[in-house]
Design a protein around this motif. Sequence first.
Motif, PDB file in Angstrom:
ATOM      1  N   ALA A  74       2.760 -11.249   3.974  1.00  0.00           N
ATOM      2  CA  ALA A  74       1.482 -10.536   3.970  1.00  0.00           C
ATOM      3  C   ALA A  74       0.797 -10.561   2.615  1.00  0.00           C
ATOM      4  CB  ALA A  74       1.694  -9.083   4.398  1.00  0.00           C
ATOM      5  N   ASP A  75       1.614 -10.452   1.573  1.00  0.00           N
ATOM      6  CA  ASP A  75       1.041 -10.434   0.225  1.00  0.00           C
ATOM      7  C   ASP A  75       0.171 -11.657  -0.037  1.00  0.00           C
ATOM      8  OD1 ASP A  75       1.952  -8.084  -0.650  1.00  0.00           O
ATOM      9  OD2 ASP A  75       3.753  -8.884  -1.634  1.00  0.00           O
ATOM     10  N   SER A  76       0.661 -12.815   0.472  1.00  0.00           N
ATOM     11  CA  SER A  76      -0.040 -14.045   0.135  1.00  0.00           C
ATOM     12  C   SER A  76      -0.868 -14.574   1.299  1.00  0.00           C
ATOM     13  CB  SER A  76       0.990 -15.105  -0.287  1.00  0.00           C
ATOM     14  OG  SER A  76       1.987 -15.184   0.712  1.00  0.00           O
ATOM     15  N   ASN A  78      -7.523  -2.859   2.161  1.00  0.00           N
ATOM     16  CA  ASN A  78      -6.756  -3.545   1.104  1.00  0.00           C
ATOM     17  C   ASN A  78      -5.331  -3.013   1.037  1.00  0.00           C
ATOM     18  OD1 ASN A  78      -6.599  -1.173  -0.732  1.00  0.00           O
ATOM     19  ND2 ASN A  78      -8.846  -1.424  -0.682  1.00  0.00           N
ATOM     20  N   PHE A  79      -4.550  -3.627   0.158  1.00  0.00           N
ATOM     21  CA  PHE A  79      -3.144  -3.250   0.020  1.00  0.00           C
ATOM     22  C   PHE A  79      -2.920  -2.297  -1.145  1.00  0.00           C
ATOM     23  CE2 PHE A  79      -2.670  -6.718   2.930  1.00  0.00           C
ATOM     24  CZ  PHE A  79      -1.537  -6.394   3.674  1.00  0.00           C
ATOM     25  N   GLY A  80      -4.014  -1.748  -1.637  1.00  0.00           N
ATOM     26  CA  GLY A  80      -3.889  -0.806  -2.752  1.00  0.00           C
ATOM     27  C   GLY A  80      -3.149   0.448  -2.294  1.00  0.00           C
ATOM     28  N   GLN A  81      -2.451   1.046  -3.234  1.00  0.00           N
ATOM     29  CA  GLN A  81      -1.707   2.267  -2.933  1.00  0.00           C
ATOM     30  C   GLN A  81      -2.692   3.335  -2.485  1.00  0.00           C
ATOM     31  OE1 GLN A  81       1.847   4.417  -5.142  1.00  0.00           O
ATOM     32  NE2 GLN A  81       0.086   4.120  -6.439  1.00  0.00           N
ATOM     33  N   PHE A  82      -2.465   3.906  -1.325  1.00  0.00           N
ATOM     34  CA  PHE A  82      -3.504   4.806  -0.803  1.00  0.00           C
ATOM     35  C   PHE A  82      -3.255   6.263  -1.140  1.00  0.00           C
ATOM     36  CE2 PHE A  82      -1.670   6.998   2.863  1.00  0.00           C
ATOM     37  CZ  PHE A  82      -0.479   6.305   3.009  1.00  0.00           C
ATOM     38  N   GLU A  83      -2.024   6.604  -1.500  1.00  0.00           N
ATOM     39  CA  GLU A  83      -1.780   7.971  -1.970  1.00  0.00           C
ATOM     40  C   GLU A  83      -1.879   7.956  -3.487  1.00  0.00           C
ATOM     41  OE1 GLU A  83       0.984  10.063   1.402  1.00  0.00           O
ATOM     42  OE2 GLU A  83       2.001   9.016  -0.230  1.00  0.00           O
ATOM     43  N   LEU A  84      -2.655   8.881  -4.011  1.00  0.00           N
ATOM     44  CA  LEU A  84      -3.055   8.734  -5.413  1.00  0.00           C
ATOM     45  C   LEU A  84      -2.164   9.487  -6.401  1.00  0.00           C
ATOM     46  CD1 LEU A  84      -6.876   8.943  -4.756  1.00  0.00           C
ATOM     47  CD2 LEU A  84      -5.486   6.909  -5.149  1.00  0.00           C
ATOM     48  N   GLY A  85      -1.293  10.311  -5.909  1.00  0.00           N
ATOM     49  CA  GLY A  85      -0.397  11.042  -6.815  1.00  0.00           C
ATOM     50  C   GLY A  85      -0.978  12.384  -7.213  1.00  0.00           C
ATOM     51  N   TYR A 125       0.837  -1.216   0.000  1.00  0.00           N
ATOM     52  CA  TYR A 125       0.000   0.000   0.000  1.00  0.00           C
ATOM     53  C   TYR A 125       0.863   1.255   0.000  1.00  0.00           C
ATOM     54  CZ  TYR A 125       0.940   0.053   5.055  1.00  0.00           C
ATOM     55  OH  TYR A 125       1.565   0.072   6.263  1.00  0.00           O
ATOM     56  N   ARG A 126       2.090   1.100   0.446  1.00  0.00           N
ATOM     57  CA  ARG A 126       3.008   2.233   0.378  1.00  0.00           C
ATOM     58  C   ARG A 126       3.833   2.206  -0.903  1.00  0.00           C
ATOM     59  NH1 ARG A 126       6.957   3.975   3.952  1.00  0.00           N
ATOM     60  NH2 ARG A 126       7.444   1.970   4.945  1.00  0.00           N
ATOM     61  N   LEU A 127       4.210   1.015  -1.318  1.00  0.00           N
ATOM     62  CA  LEU A 127       5.051   0.899  -2.503  1.00  0.00           C
ATOM     63  C   LEU A 127       4.558  -0.273  -3.353  1.00  0.00           C
ATOM     64  CD1 LEU A 127       7.502   1.571  -4.225  1.00  0.00           C
ATOM     65  CD2 LEU A 127       8.920   0.238  -2.653  1.00  0.00           C
ATOM     66  N   PRO A 128       3.752   0.023  -4.356  1.00  0.00           N
ATOM     67  CA  PRO A 128       3.250  -1.059  -5.203  1.00  0.00           C
ATOM     68  C   PRO A 128       4.409  -1.803  -5.843  1.00  0.00           C
ATOM     69  CG  PRO A 128       2.078   0.997  -5.645  1.00  0.00           C
ATOM     70  CD  PRO A 128       3.226   1.340  -4.758  1.00  0.00           C
ATOM     71  N   ARG A 188      -4.816  -4.402   7.567  1.00  0.00           N
ATOM     72  CA  ARG A 188      -5.262  -4.784   6.224  1.00  0.00           C
ATOM     73  C   ARG A 188      -5.518  -6.290   6.111  1.00  0.00           C
ATOM     74  NH1 ARG A 188      -2.991  -0.120   5.997  1.00  0.00           N
ATOM     75  NH2 ARG A 188      -3.440   1.371   4.333  1.00  0.00           N
ATOM     76  N   LEU A 189      -4.891  -7.044   7.013  1.00  0.00           N
ATOM     77  CA  LEU A 189      -5.131  -8.486   6.988  1.00  0.00           C
ATOM     78  C   LEU A 189      -6.385  -8.848   7.772  1.00  0.00           C
ATOM     79  CD1 LEU A 189      -1.460  -9.805   7.369  1.00  0.00           C
ATOM     80  CD2 LEU A 189      -2.886  -9.826   5.317  1.00  0.00           C
TER      81      LEU A 189
END
Lengths: 298, 714, 239
Positions: free
Chosen positions: B237-239, B468-475, B161-164, B267-268
Amino acid sequence: MSKFRDSLASGRFTFTGEIGPPKGTNVEPVLEEAVHYLKDCCAAVNVTDIQTAVMRMSSLAVCRMLVERGIEPVLQMVTRDRNRLALQSDLLGAAALGVENVLALTGDHTTMGDHKEAKPVYDLDSVGLLQTMRKLESGTDLGRTMKGEPNQLDGAPKFFKGCVVTPCAEEVEPQIIKLEKKVAAGAEFVQTQAVYDPRAFEKFMKSIGHIKVPVMVGIVLLKNAGMAKYMNANVPGVVVPKEITARLAAADKKELKKVSVQIAGELIRDMRGCCQGAHIMPLGWDKEIPRVIEASGA
Amino acid sequence: MPGRQLTSEEYARLAGSDALIETEWAPCRAACPVHADVRAYLDLIARGRFREALDVIREVLPFPGACGRICHHPCEQECRRNDVDQPAAIRDLKRFVAERDYPEGQKFEKPLQERDKVAVVGAGPSGLTAALDLARLGYRPTVFDRGEAGGGLLRTAVPAYRLPRKVLAADVDAIVAQGVELRLNVEVGGAFQLDDLRSQGFKAVVIAVGLSKSRGLPIPGADAAGVELALPFLAAADSAGPGLAGKSVVVIGGGNVAVDVARTAVRLGAGRVQMACLENEKEQPAWSWERHEAAEEGVATLHRLGPKQVLVRDGRVAGAEFKAVTEVFDGNGRFNPKYDENRLTTLDCDVVVFAIGQEADLALVKGTDVKADERGRLVFDRSTSRTSAADVFACGEVVTGPGSAVEAVASGHRAARAVHQFLSGLPIDLGESLPPKIDKLAPATAQRLVKAARAEMPAVPAAERKANFGQFELGLSEAAAMKEARRCMSCASGPFVLTDKCAACLTCRRVCPFEIPEVKEIADISSALCQGCGICAAECPANAIVMAGYGPDAVRKSVDAALASLDPKGLRLVIFTCGHHAPAARWGGSDPARPAVSAKEVFLPSMSRLSAADIMYAFEAGAGGVIVLECESGTCRYPTVELRLRKRYEQARQLLIEAGVAPERLALHVGAADNQEAAFAAIALMAERVTRRAQGWAPRGQAAKPQTAEEKSK
Amino acid sequence: MIVAERKPLEEIRRNLAGRKKVLVLGCGGCVTVCLTGGERQADMLASQLRTAAKVAGEPVEVTVRTPTRQCDREFIDTLKADVEAADAVVSLACGVGVQLMAEVYETKPVLPAVNTTFMGAHSGPGTWTENCRGCGQCVLAETGGVCPVARCAKSLINGACGGTNKGKCEVSRDIDCAWYLIYKRLKARGDLSFLRAEREPLDWGMSSSGTRRTLVHAEVNDQAHRRGAEGAEGAAERK
């Protein structure tokens, strides 16, 4: 010699008038007017010197012509146009021509006149011119010999020396200081800038009580309300009270000259108690001078 | 700090080189472990030259994507805008350019690599950096890693979530594309030994294995089921799926890894996540912004708790018991915690994760000439980046201790230099003499500066992102990024005064909107206070002021280039405009709306730099007309530029008309620099006027009313 | 400081009379400070000359140099090569510099690009105002630091004339009456005695109206034993 000096010395309330030399050689009209209207009622007549830096015939020449007509002139001399050599030279000439009364002035700046490109001289100022006259009277001049000694004149002139002051200037103290200096430099009579406020004039006269020289109040004929307003706004040290302007504004056109004369006469009447004479500047209305004097109750 | 002064001769020698702009550094650059030229790349972003901005970053930082997201950005802490409003969003801007470039694909040229083979062990940020540097120097580096992809702990320990992962993969791919060979799934120290590398012809080895093992604590219950270590926990964590659904988790530790663990646990699916750390709020080492984000996601942090034992029921974790911490650091500031054994706290939980630190796995050096000390650390000479073996070097956390990615990169650079010197037969000297950084901004100056709010990073709300583990900062958007880049104050780009030319006339002092110049014997313009607008340089009657990064002939050269690009038979209009408000990147292209007139823009760093002499030069150089596009009123970061520019335009205009230039060939348009439509209208208007006059419709002397400075085109 | 203003381009071009190789000479002294003739203004004049030549279809070659000062031979001597290569020199220095240039490079036309106007001080943004006329007999000690010679339109020394009007000069309402300022300043100092003192007329022979003036510092003049004596005699003579 000067009747003008004698008149003031006698304590009589004394009048002087004023004429301006012509721009050209046709000098007769102004001389005629002087003879007809000023000769009898004025002790002397001022002849202006390239007034307001507008080129005109020499004041000295006209003064001499007045002498020839039995009128005693007051030679006005400004320091704007001549250096000390020329001024002294003309002063000696004046004396030789029988012109004794000299009024020392600085003179309006060249940029005020009709020859704005002229080089203004101002080698001396009015105080310096008075000093110069005194020096000439003492038999020397402003220069020095090769040995550094004063030059000796072959025959010294005698002048009745005058100066001017602005009694109603905003800042009156410097005016008084300068007047003191002029008197110290030899001024023997004073003609003032135009005055329209008798009370202010009286106050001024009190403040120069220590100056023991006759003062002639300056009277300029106001030809209409417009002129009054203009003078108020543009002529340094001239304050025309509202009542005077109102009187001129209310006057019928045909009566205007009469009102103007009346006003001037009343001013003199109101101020004659605190001064020694009046200098009337008619600005072309020379014919009115006798009537002004009449209206003043003299 | 006194101003910077030079003689004309010295300046002539240095002009055109980087020497002047490198005389002093902005604090951001000094603070950056790799000394990235922040001012340069922010300026390029502001001008829309994103690719060039990325190139500037890549010169020293091979992980723009990763660092654009996770960097601890000491540059921002040091940013002098802190004293004005908020720091420039440097990290977010780095991410913006890194991200922006990816969709277009990147083409890297492999350097000519004919020098020795070098082995690097560990494909984390330090190892890959060392390898890339060596590749650029012409060596043939091979990076060995036991993982299945490059990136090291950035891949396995930094949550997605911090670094895709694909962002990191792109950084790694770019490194590989530049001549670094990556051999994955190879464990050096196992079947394949350090000495094998030597025998395979690697002339030097760089150990960059990081701190790959999490430390546990030998407290009662630490071996119970449900007790985990941070790194394996994060790697899994990913899996792991929603393996913690409804469970209560206690994370022991207060550092950044602990926060990552806690937020990962959220997130888990954990029902409750608590962090227990020795430190109080002030002492806690984790970055404040990450703690804040964790709290938003529901992580509770409990302070001054020292782990005493894990409470176990039926072989499984039932809770954790803590003793009160009375002091963490001793009088000398050393870590030396003291406890009150009588004050105990018990936290009920199902899972305990130890996030109390990492250590190196040094299996690879066992039995080799690369020695470790009694505490299990590599014997390492910091001044040479060398281990106990002459051909073996080391970098990254294995020798620096825990740090951030950019610090690992910096360490990689040092190792590469050491290897290069070693392989070149030179004595190893890593001493660096860096330019001094400029002083802090004086409060009086800070007060005069135009304030501008920092771009907010758009983020997914906590309630949503924690699922979820999606990147939370959108740019940042392009517009936001360019605007944010303009907030850079271009620190240390200020002027030099030429001592032999300065007449001490005080003009600089009188025109400076910040009243910076002091004039003693000659002008003294403090580099620490100067805002680099260049107004003084354009006004100095003695030409005695030169900007560090923008020479006195810079505008003229641009005019020459613009005119050279135009058809000699055309109208040849030169358009002066602000590179920040009218970014060349957007304006440079062919726009169908653009009038079909021979005209070319000259983009300036700020309109403050345009002198009257520059405007005049355009005609001398052959321009058929000059249009000055001023920015919209009040948008310039420098006060008074509007007024100055108009005065200069008027001066130039009068002098040019005096020289016979037709008035209609000169125009100033306010507000047009931000507005391309208005600029096009200005071009069309001048073309029409000049042409009409040429046709004799408005003969000289009766020409159409000359444009005035106030004339606006709308 | 000496203040000068740029001449119109037309006049400069007329004086150049079509000469093809022009050396534009700025001056790093006073005219730099008053923003009239420094290197930047020299560059701009050169630019104007080139552009004007282009407009007129008569190419001209213009170079620019800006010595430290044009009022010292040592600085002027460094320009030899540039001056020799030019058909004419256009100097942005004050009249002092132009004359010295013309004296050093006798055969070269040295043309003024400025009108030397006065000695003055910066009196507001981009503004310089006359303060001194070099009369050679400074009276500032007595006049409260306001010079009546330079700042009174009539250079009066005994007080204001009748034209003083609300603190302004009769010549222009934009000009302060110097004697009004003197009066105010001395009044504020509580001592009007200087104002009251009667003065001798000024000695204009010491001033710019007199003969060309020379200053000799004997301590650095190797011929002082000879020329110094002459100088002293000359000075005494003017007294």
